[in-house]
Design a protein around this motif. Sequence first.
Motif, PDB file in Angstrom:
ATOM      1  N   ASN A  20      -6.211  -8.404  59.045  1.00 60.24           N
ATOM      2  CA  ASN A  20      -5.462  -8.200  60.287  1.00 60.24           C
ATOM      3  C   ASN A  20      -4.867  -6.804  60.407  1.00 60.24           C
ATOM      4  OD1 ASN A  20      -5.980 -10.701  61.391  1.00 60.24           O
ATOM      5  ND2 ASN A  20      -4.128 -11.636  60.582  1.00 60.24           N
ATOM      6  N   ARG A  26      -7.810  -5.051  65.875  1.00 60.51           N
ATOM      7  CA  ARG A  26      -7.169  -6.366  65.757  1.00 60.51           C
ATOM      8  C   ARG A  26      -5.657  -6.213  65.642  1.00 60.51           C
ATOM      9  NH1 ARG A  26      -9.191 -10.799  61.660  1.00 60.51           N
ATOM     10  NH2 ARG A  26     -10.818 -10.909  63.206  1.00 60.51           N
ATOM     11  N   LYS A  29      -4.171  -5.681  68.943  1.00 59.13           N
ATOM     12  CA  LYS A  29      -4.112  -6.936  69.709  1.00 59.13           C
ATOM     13  C   LYS A  29      -2.923  -7.791  69.252  1.00 59.13           C
ATOM     14  CE  LYS A  29      -7.044 -10.808  71.147  1.00 59.13           C
ATOM     15  NZ  LYS A  29      -7.497 -10.530  72.500  1.00 59.13           N
ATOM     16  N   ILE A  30      -2.737  -7.855  67.942  1.00 59.37           N
ATOM     17  CA  ILE A  30      -1.610  -8.623  67.394  1.00 59.37           C
ATOM     18  C   ILE A  30      -0.281  -8.043  67.879  1.00 59.37           C
ATOM     19  CG2 ILE A  30      -0.370  -9.165  65.253  1.00 59.37           C
ATOM     20  CD1 ILE A  30      -3.190  -9.446  63.932  1.00 59.37           C
ATOM     21  N   TYR A  33       0.432  -9.130  71.271  1.00 56.64           N
ATOM     22  CA  TYR A  33       0.971 -10.502  71.238  1.00 56.64           C
ATOM     23  C   TYR A  33       2.465 -10.471  70.903  1.00 56.64           C
ATOM     24  CZ  TYR A  33      -3.716 -12.695  71.207  1.00 56.64           C
ATOM     25  OH  TYR A  33      -4.980 -13.140  71.512  1.00 56.64           O
ATOM     26  N   MET A 112      -2.300 -16.646  62.965  1.00 59.43           N
ATOM     27  CA  MET A 112      -3.033 -15.471  63.434  1.00 59.43           C
ATOM     28  C   MET A 112      -4.299 -15.240  62.613  1.00 59.43           C
ATOM     29  SD  MET A 112      -2.100 -13.561  65.900  1.00 59.43           S
ATOM     30  CE  MET A 112      -0.993 -14.200  67.101  1.00 59.43           C
ATOM     31  N   CYS A 129      -4.889 -19.504  66.212  1.00 53.92           N
ATOM     32  CA  CYS A 129      -4.932 -18.657  67.400  1.00 53.92           C
ATOM     33  C   CYS A 129      -6.354 -18.194  67.722  1.00 53.92           C
ATOM     34  CB  CYS A 129      -4.021 -17.454  67.168  1.00 53.92           C
ATOM     35  SG  CYS A 129      -4.163 -16.163  68.378  1.00 53.92           S
ATOM     36  N   PHE A 131      -7.367 -15.463  67.887  1.00 58.37           N
ATOM     37  CA  PHE A 131      -7.233 -14.251  68.697  1.00 58.37           C
ATOM     38  C   PHE A 131      -7.727 -14.475  70.130  1.00 58.37           C
ATOM     39  CE2 PHE A 131      -7.560 -13.222  64.259  1.00 58.37           C
ATOM     40  CZ  PHE A 131      -6.345 -12.592  64.081  1.00 58.37           C
TER      41      PHE A 131
END
Length: 169
Positions: A20, A26, A29-30, A33, A112, A129, A131
């Motif tokens: 991650n 990625r 993106k996290i 979130y 995640m 999730c 993603f």
Amino acid sequence: SKICIPKGKYCVITVHRFENISNKKRFDKILNYVTNVAKKIKVLFILHPPTRKRLEDYDYMNRISKNRNIELRPRYNYFDFINLIENSEFIITDGGSNQEESYYLGKPCLIMRNETERNEGLKKNAMLCKFDDNLFNRFIKNYLLFKRKKLLVNVYPSNLIVNKIKRFI
């Protein structure tokens, strides 16, 4: 040292898995979130040393630290961390042990990851999730549906060990 538990509602987020934080797309993106969650509830973002380093390496620290609803916190010892989770509304994590702990605490947990090797809590208090923005948003909007009663398990490792040894005596 006494851990500071916020007065109002909050969630705990901890993201530290290599897959991650080492994948910039990625991780970005996290962090989106995390920012979206912070629009709805106070976020305690627990920074493992590798996570902090990646935030700095990717020049993402400003993006997170300037958000007044995201509080950056250090890693805690086990008991302080459990206390933090226990008093939270929900947890977002990529850690399998956090997934297990949230299961026993009955705490809503968003994982995640695309998959997990652990089954504790899946389709009960925990959701993968993957993603997927729709799954993510559904969890955040409906996290109370994932709340469960605490599982009180009276298992003592020392008793298990003694009972095993007794069989050989």
